[in-house]
Structures are given as C-alpha cells and as structure tokens.
Design an enzyme around this catalytic site. Structure first.
Site, PDB file in Angstrom:
ATOM      1  CG  HIS A   1       9.399  49.537  82.230  1.00 23.95           C
ATOM      2  ND1 HIS A   1      10.693  49.465  82.452  1.00 23.95           N
ATOM      3  CD2 HIS A   1       9.088  49.968  83.689  1.00 23.95           C
ATOM      4  CE1 HIS A   1      11.407  49.742  83.575  1.00 23.95           C
ATOM      5  NE2 HIS A   1      10.342  50.219  84.170  1.00 23.95           N
TER       6      HIS A   1
ATOM      7  CB  SER B   1      -8.227  55.599  74.700  1.00 15.08           C
ATOM      8  OG  SER B   1      -7.387  56.614  75.423  1.00 15.08           O
TER       9      SER B   1
END
Length: 336
Positions: A109, A54
């Site tokens: 989260h 990435s």
C-alpha cells in the site's frame, strides 16, 4: 485513461532468481505473499520482532525467520507488509540502516511513501505490489484453485532500471499475474484506496446502514426487522453487483425494488453527499487525513479507541449479535 495490464507472459522470473525476498510482517498480506513466493521456488526470509507469535508459525511453514534488521541486511528485495502507522519507525530503526544500494523496497500500500513518512535513498528501487483481495483469499485461490487475484503495480523510484521487471516477477511469484497486474502510481493507489474506504467500503456503507436502521427503529419498527432489511440482505445485493454490475443486480431484483432504486436512491445520496465526498477527498489529497491519523497513533490513539468502543456497543451491533446466533451457517464472528 486506460491502464496497462500485464500477465504471466510479461514477467521474467530471472529477476528474482538467486535473490532473497524479505517479508517484513507475517499478517494477512505478509503470510500470503511469503507462502506463495515460497511455493513458486523463491527464497523467502520473514522479518519479525523478537517475541512475535508469528515467528513459530512462519518457521512451521518452512520459512526462514529473523529480526527485521537481519532480514533487511540479508534480502535484496523487501516487501513491507506491516500496518501503515508502524512503518515509519520500523523503517527508520531497522530497515534504513541496512538498505544498501541496488536493493528493492516494496510496499503493499502506498500510504507511507506517498505522504513521505518514509523517504528511501535514491539508490534503491521503490515499488508497490498491492493485491486486490485479503491475504487469506489470495492464498486460498493460489493453493486450492491455482489462480490468482488481480493486483496493482506502481514504480515510485527506479534506481536500477529494473524496478518494473522486479515488480512483474514478484507479481507472478505470488500468483497475481495469473489474473492481471494493473499499472498505476503510488498517488493514485493511495488516494483512491483511502477514498474508497472512507466514502463507501467502510465509512459510507456502515454509516448508511446504521442510519437506515435507526430511522426504522425510531419510527416504531422492530429492531430485528430493521436489521434484516438494512444490513443482513446487503450481502445478497453486493454479491449481485460484484458478479455483474448494477445492471445484473437490477435485473435480479423485483421491478418494485428496481423502480425504488432508480427513483429514490438519489434522494438519499444527493448532492449534499457529493459535496461531503469531495471534502473527504480534499483531506486525502492534501495529506490532512494522513497527518491526522499518524498524529492520532503517535498520541496514544485515544480518540480512535473511544470511537471503536462506541461502534462495537451500538444498538445495531447488539441486535445483530442475537440474530447471527440463529444463523450458524454464516460462521458468525463476534469482536468484543
């Protein structure tokens, strides 16, 4: 109890001006957060491990990239957007040594904060911005339609007195404040999210579909017919429910289907299921599930990988693979 809901008019972008937002991870959520912030004029730096594929993807998108430690040192605000089970080690080894006073540590989260796998020092802000959509959908809405998806905001620790303002500015920067920012707590987000996944969205629905499929097949019905009736048509029903709730779904189906729904549904999902759901929620609230999952990851994930393989080679999967080939308009995706 009603929750507070905020929009762009409640966000002051000056709380992000002149600051670098560090994006730890560049997966589904990370890439959408980083690109939306970048398009909103916010300086973003992506933190990835050496050798991550990435890295080049983020650079090609015009983003600065460094190691997690470099980003943690450089950024005043960090969003941790890597999987729950790796956050503890990444935080301990690369973020915590570079987490100076007054910085803001954010999560998409609440798992590792709520269950105390990560315990930041009292000198930093700790908050959560949790978009209620996959990252690719969040990015598509932002780019193609100029709209956002709703998100949750929670402040766990307000060291600077500005944690909520930073969270609202961040939510505006990623586009979520265009739709609505719902205020919650790390506890409520984490426990309700896990319960929803386990009892309905993932665990409950797949178990129900599979059991209904197997019931028809065991009673002599063709597997292909069972697949269509118990799995394929579910999307139509869920789309109707999402669009207008149970009432709109029942209005849209036949009277026969509605009568069967109202008289037979509670025979299938009865008080025994309610009891099981309460036991699932007990494990979530006590931290038993979190400890079990983290121990599973620490010990090599052998049980998880076995269960995954069994699920991927089940009878309903094999039947479905052949039928999905007949429906190329669905853009079928097969995972081996």
């Amino acid at each position: 109890m009603a929750v507070n809901i905020y929009t762009d008019k409640d966000a002051d972008m000056s709380f992000l001006e002149g600051k670098t937002v560090g994006m730890i991870g560049y997966g589904s959520q990370g890439h959408a957060h980083a690109l939306n912030l970048h398009d909103s004029g916010i300086k973003v730096m992506v933190g990835l491990y050496e050798g991550s594929a990435s890295r080049q993807v983020a650079r090609d998108a015009g983003l600065a990239v460094g190691s997690v430690a470099e980003v943690a040192k450089e950024a005043e605000i960090m969003m941790v957007a890597i999987p729950d089970h790796v956050q503890k080690d990444v935080y301990r080894d690369e973020i915590e040594p570079n987490l100076g006073p007054g910085k803001a540590l954010m999560f998409a989260h609440g798992f590792t904060i709520h269950y105390q796998f990560v315990v930041p020092p009292p000198t930093v802000d700790v908050l959560m911005i949790a978009p209620k959509a996959p990252g690719h959908r969040m990015r598509e809405h932002f780019v193609e339609q100029g709209i956002g998806v709703p998100c949750l905001l929670a402040v766990h620790q307000d060291a600077t007195g500005n944690a909520k303002n930073i969270g609202l500015a961040y939510a505006s920067g990623i586009g979520c404040a265009r739709a609505g920012v719902l205020e919650t707590t790390f506890k409520d987000e984490t426990e309700s999210d896990l319960f929803g996944e386990q009892s309905v969205l993932c665990g409950g629905v797949t178990a129900l579909i599979n059991l209904a499929f197997e019931t028809l097949v065991e009673r002599g019905y063709p597997p292909e017919i069972a697949y269509f009736e118990c799995l394929h048509e579910l999307k139509m029903i869920v789309d109707l429910i999402q669009q207008g709730g149970f009432n709109y779904m029942r209005y849209s189906v036949s009277d026969t289907a509605e009568y069967g729904d109202l008289t037979r549904g509670t025979r299938v999902v009865d008080d025994h299921v309610r009891e099981n759901m309460n036991r699932v929620l007990d494990d979530i609230q006590s931290g038993a599930f979190a400890k079990e999952w983290m121990a599973e990851c620490d010990e090599g994930r052998h049980n998880f990988l076995r269960l995954r393989q069994e699920a991927r080679t089940s009878r309903i999967h094999e039947v479905g693979r052949g039928l999905r080939e007949m429906m190329p308009w669905m853009n079928p995706r097969e995972i081996e």
